[in-house]
Design a protein around this motif. Structure first.
Motif, PDB file in Angstrom:
ATOM      1  N   ILE A 326       0.840  -1.206   0.000  1.00  0.00           N
ATOM      2  CA  ILE A 326       0.000   0.000   0.000  1.00  0.00           C
ATOM      3  C   ILE A 326       0.871   1.251   0.000  1.00  0.00           C
ATOM      4  CG2 ILE A 326      -1.722   1.333   1.270  1.00  0.00           C
ATOM      5  CD1 ILE A 326      -2.880  -1.263   2.305  1.00  0.00           C
ATOM      6  N   ILE A 327       1.815   1.314   0.959  1.00  0.00           N
ATOM      7  CA  ILE A 327       2.640   2.526   1.027  1.00  0.00           C
ATOM      8  C   ILE A 327       3.684   2.555  -0.080  1.00  0.00           C
ATOM      9  CG2 ILE A 327       2.212   2.914   3.473  1.00  0.00           C
ATOM     10  CD1 ILE A 327       4.986   1.772   4.072  1.00  0.00           C
ATOM     11  N   GLU A 328       4.091   1.382  -0.561  1.00  0.00           N
ATOM     12  CA  GLU A 328       4.971   1.368  -1.729  1.00  0.00           C
ATOM     13  C   GLU A 328       4.246   1.983  -2.928  1.00  0.00           C
ATOM     14  OE1 GLU A 328       7.795  -2.560  -0.885  1.00  0.00           O
ATOM     15  OE2 GLU A 328       6.005  -2.745  -2.132  1.00  0.00           O
ATOM     16  N   GLY A 329       2.971   1.622  -3.074  1.00  0.00           N
ATOM     17  CA  GLY A 329       2.177   2.216  -4.144  1.00  0.00           C
ATOM     18  C   GLY A 329       2.039   3.715  -3.971  1.00  0.00           C
ATOM     19  N   PHE A 330       1.782   4.152  -2.734  1.00  0.00           N
ATOM     20  CA  PHE A 330       1.671   5.595  -2.460  1.00  0.00           C
ATOM     21  C   PHE A 330       2.931   6.332  -2.894  1.00  0.00           C
ATOM     22  CE2 PHE A 330      -1.414   5.068   1.399  1.00  0.00           C
ATOM     23  CZ  PHE A 330      -2.431   4.741   0.529  1.00  0.00           C
ATOM     24  N   MET A 331       4.104   5.756  -2.587  1.00  0.00           N
ATOM     25  CA  MET A 331       5.362   6.401  -2.946  1.00  0.00           C
ATOM     26  C   MET A 331       5.468   6.640  -4.452  1.00  0.00           C
ATOM     27  SD  MET A 331       7.511   7.246  -0.502  1.00  0.00           S
ATOM     28  CE  MET A 331       7.793   6.974   1.257  1.00  0.00           C
ATOM     29  N   HIS A 332       4.792   5.797  -5.218  1.00  0.00           N
ATOM     30  CA  HIS A 332       4.791   5.930  -6.677  1.00  0.00           C
ATOM     31  C   HIS A 332       3.571   6.699  -7.186  1.00  0.00           C
ATOM     32  CE1 HIS A 332       7.618   2.561  -6.121  1.00  0.00           C
ATOM     33  NE2 HIS A 332       8.123   2.920  -7.284  1.00  0.00           N
ATOM     34  N   GLY A 333       2.767   7.217  -6.251  1.00  0.00           N
ATOM     35  CA  GLY A 333       1.586   7.976  -6.637  1.00  0.00           C
ATOM     36  C   GLY A 333       0.392   7.115  -6.996  1.00  0.00           C
ATOM     37  N   LEU A 334       0.430   5.827  -6.613  1.00  0.00           N
ATOM     38  CA  LEU A 334      -0.674   4.927  -6.945  1.00  0.00           C
ATOM     39  C   LEU A 334      -1.711   4.878  -5.832  1.00  0.00           C
ATOM     40  CD1 LEU A 334       0.925   1.720  -8.543  1.00  0.00           C
ATOM     41  CD2 LEU A 334       0.074   3.767  -9.660  1.00  0.00           C
ATOM     42  N   PRO A 335      -2.993   5.086  -6.152  1.00  0.00           N
ATOM     43  CA  PRO A 335      -4.048   4.844  -5.168  1.00  0.00           C
ATOM     44  C   PRO A 335      -4.255   3.348  -5.001  1.00  0.00           C
ATOM     45  CG  PRO A 335      -5.015   5.388  -7.277  1.00  0.00           C
ATOM     46  CD  PRO A 335      -3.522   5.521  -7.451  1.00  0.00           C
ATOM     47  N   THR A 336      -4.745   2.941  -3.840  1.00  0.00           N
ATOM     48  CA  THR A 336      -4.890   1.521  -3.534  1.00  0.00           C
ATOM     49  C   THR A 336      -6.352   1.130  -3.373  1.00  0.00           C
ATOM     50  OG1 THR A 336      -2.724   1.227  -2.503  1.00  0.00           O
ATOM     51  CG2 THR A 336      -4.464  -0.243  -1.767  1.00  0.00           C
ATOM     52  N   LEU A 337      -6.678  -0.027  -3.920  1.00  0.00           N
ATOM     53  CA  LEU A 337      -7.967  -0.685  -3.697  1.00  0.00           C
ATOM     54  C   LEU A 337      -7.730  -1.860  -2.760  1.00  0.00           C
ATOM     55  CD1 LEU A 337     -11.010  -1.051  -4.526  1.00  0.00           C
ATOM     56  CD2 LEU A 337     -10.183  -2.619  -6.298  1.00  0.00           C
ATOM     57  N   CYS A 338      -8.461  -1.883  -1.621  1.00  0.00           N
ATOM     58  CA  CYS A 338      -8.297  -2.982  -0.668  1.00  0.00           C
ATOM     59  C   CYS A 338      -9.562  -3.117   0.160  1.00  0.00           C
ATOM     60  CB  CYS A 338      -7.091  -2.747   0.238  1.00  0.00           C
ATOM     61  SG  CYS A 338      -7.255  -1.296   1.318  1.00  0.00           S
ATOM     62  N   PHE A 339      -9.654  -4.175   0.929  1.00  0.00           N
ATOM     63  CA  PHE A 339     -10.784  -4.357   1.832  1.00  0.00           C
ATOM     64  C   PHE A 339     -10.607  -3.474   3.072  1.00  0.00           C
ATOM     65  CE2 PHE A 339     -10.866  -8.410  -0.557  1.00  0.00           C
ATOM     66  CZ  PHE A 339     -12.162  -8.326  -1.049  1.00  0.00           C
ATOM     67  N   ASN A 340     -11.715  -3.068   3.665  1.00  0.00           N
ATOM     68  CA  ASN A 340     -11.663  -2.063   4.735  1.00  0.00           C
ATOM     69  C   ASN A 340     -11.393  -2.635   6.122  1.00  0.00           C
ATOM     70  OD1 ASN A 340     -14.103  -3.268   5.352  1.00  0.00           O
ATOM     71  ND2 ASN A 340     -15.212  -1.347   5.641  1.00  0.00           N
ATOM     72  N   ASP A 341     -11.202  -3.960   6.227  1.00  0.00           N
ATOM     73  CA  ASP A 341     -11.043  -4.568   7.547  1.00  0.00           C
ATOM     74  C   ASP A 341      -9.610  -4.998   7.844  1.00  0.00           C
ATOM     75  OD1 ASP A 341     -10.930  -6.612   5.720  1.00  0.00           O
ATOM     76  OD2 ASP A 341     -12.483  -7.860   6.639  1.00  0.00           O
ATOM     77  N   ILE A 342      -8.640  -4.623   7.009  1.00  0.00           N
ATOM     78  CA  ILE A 342      -7.261  -4.981   7.327  1.00  0.00           C
ATOM     79  C   ILE A 342      -6.723  -4.037   8.403  1.00  0.00           C
ATOM     80  CG2 ILE A 342      -6.796  -6.063   5.102  1.00  0.00           C
ATOM     81  CD1 ILE A 342      -5.364  -3.529   4.235  1.00  0.00           C
ATOM     82  N   ASP A 343      -5.705  -4.490   9.110  1.00  0.00           N
ATOM     83  CA  ASP A 343      -5.274  -3.827  10.345  1.00  0.00           C
ATOM     84  C   ASP A 343      -4.739  -2.411  10.154  1.00  0.00           C
ATOM     85  OD1 ASP A 343      -5.914  -5.875  12.155  1.00  0.00           O
ATOM     86  OD2 ASP A 343      -4.092  -6.971  11.660  1.00  0.00           O
TER      87      ASP A 343
END
Length: 410
Positions: A326-343
């Motif tokens: 997720i944060i690796e994607g952020f560093m590249h400017g990528l938004p993330t799609l994921c489930f809302n119940d991860i920690d």
């Protein structure tokens, strides 16, 4: 200040045997060690699951571990305790490993006595690390344990009952003895405190978020779209992580199948990581292989190319203590799609950088894929948001914790 990192292993392509064990955990332990050293702390690393002649990785010293060293410092009592521990677990292979972990104890004592460390930093609570943690308890030396996730509370993690009990007993004893434990996300800490039925104000369980590298200035070495014949006007989702039941990539395949034909033509999903599913995902992909692409074990230095040339990051894990991609994607400017119940959601959520899915159904995941492509995302803003999750920030928080432990003892 001098710190000893103790882990099952680290991951590094340049140093045998660590080049053969490539996981997010292994990379994260190494990255934290390197970042801590970069802030003026001397760091040694002892790995309990690998035999190695030792060496250096970006300035951190990997301590050697061999049969000769183990037998040189072996004590009879360690053999007895190893046999007792082996009796508590199932399976011949597991029993032999238990004995081996205790055979390491004499050499570990030597390392601790001679190393003059201010703090010992354990990464995880597993059978290989337990005898070493128990020794530090007996010695009453400064140590902290980082939980890189929770195994015994996640249905998506298949573990033996004895390891499940080990983790839960460790949490209880750490609370009763007021030992320092760090969690890599608020979600992990909340589940620990709920299990222990203790107040959130307790200060021996702290949150220290993982961090990642700054990628500004890196150049792409691979033309990803050209490599896989992906049209420039297509939507590319990047999914990073070894393919497994817990990472749940197979649900992405099912969700893709549900897409309307228009989106099937436009959407490509790149799966980066070794296939640990026993080829199950290959069978599931079937005729969609030109849009659902198994990229295999991509070199870490080349992952940047995949992120930078994708439109979105996607994570479908059943459970995730953090979710480094997720944060690796952020560093590249990528938004993330994921489930809302991860920690990690409480620590990282912002509607400008991610789209959480509220239901764990194939249909909801399919809808999420479509909604990602319909929204307008600002890659520059996402990169700015990512700076708070740097390895520099992570290392400084650990160093402050080391100082707290050191000052508590003097």
């Amino acid at each position: 200040m001098k710190v000893l990192f103790v882990a099952g292993y680290v991951s590094d392509k340049k140093l045998i045997p660590f080049s053969k064990i490539i996981t997010g955990y292994g990379y994260m332990v190494k990255d934290i060690a390197v970042a801590v050293r970069g802030n003026g702390v001397e760091v040694d690393v002892f790995t309990q699951k690998c035999f190695t002649s030792g060496g250096y990785i970006t300035g951190i010293r990997i301590l050697p571990r061999s049969w000769g060293l183990l037998f040189r410092y072996l004590k009879t009592n360690d053999i007895v305790n190893g046999l007792k521990a082996a009796g508590k677990v199932d399976g011949v292979k597991h029993k032999l490993k238990q004995i081996l972990y205790y055979l390491s104890l004499g050499y570990f004592r030597r390392i601790v006595y001679k190393g003059n460390y201010d703090v010992i930093h354990f990464h995880g609570i597993t059978w290989d690390l337990k005898p070493l943690i128990d020794f530090c308890d007996e010695l009453d030396t400064n140590y902290v344990v980082t939980l890189h996730g929770l195994n015994s509370f996640d249905e998506g993690v298949k573990i033996a009952d004895d390891l499940r009990l080990l983790e839960r007993d460790f949490l209880t004893q750490s609370y009763l003895k007021n030992k320092k434990v760090t969690c890599i996300s608020t979600g992990v800490r909340d589940r620990v405190l709920q299990h222990l039925n203790c107040d959130k104000s307790t200060d021996n369980f702290n949150v220290v978020l993982n961090g990642t590298h700054d990628v500004s200035g890196l150049q792409s070495r691979i033309e990803v779209r050209k490599l896989y014949s992906i049209p420039e006007d297509s939507f590319v989702f990047c999914c990073v992580g070894n393919i497994s039941a817990r990472k749940n990539q197979i649900q992405l395949v099912r969700a893709y199948r549900l897409l309307p034909q228009e989106w099937k033509r436009k959407v490509y999903i790149l799966f980066l990581g070794n296939d640990k599913s026993g080829s199950q995902i290959i069978n599931e992909i079937g005729s969609f292989g030109d849009h659902l692409i198994l990229c295999g074990d991509v070199k870490r230095s080349d992952v940047h190319s995949y992120y930078s040339q994708s439109n979105f990051n996607i994570l479908a894990s059943i459970s995730e203590g953090f979710g480094l991609s997720i944060i690796e994607g952020f560093m590249h400017g990528l938004p993330t799609l994921c489930f809302n119940d991860i920690d990690i959601i409480p620590d990282i959520y912002c509607d400008k950088v991610m789209l959480p899915i509220n239901e764990r159904t194939d249909q909801a995941l399919m809808d999420g894929v479509i909604n990602m492509t319909k929204r307008s995302w600002d890659r520059v803003s996402i990169k700015k948001y990512a700076q708070q999750f740097s390895l520099q920030s992570t290392s400084l928080k650990y160093i402050n914790l080391y100082k707290e432990l050191y000052n508590r003892q003097i």
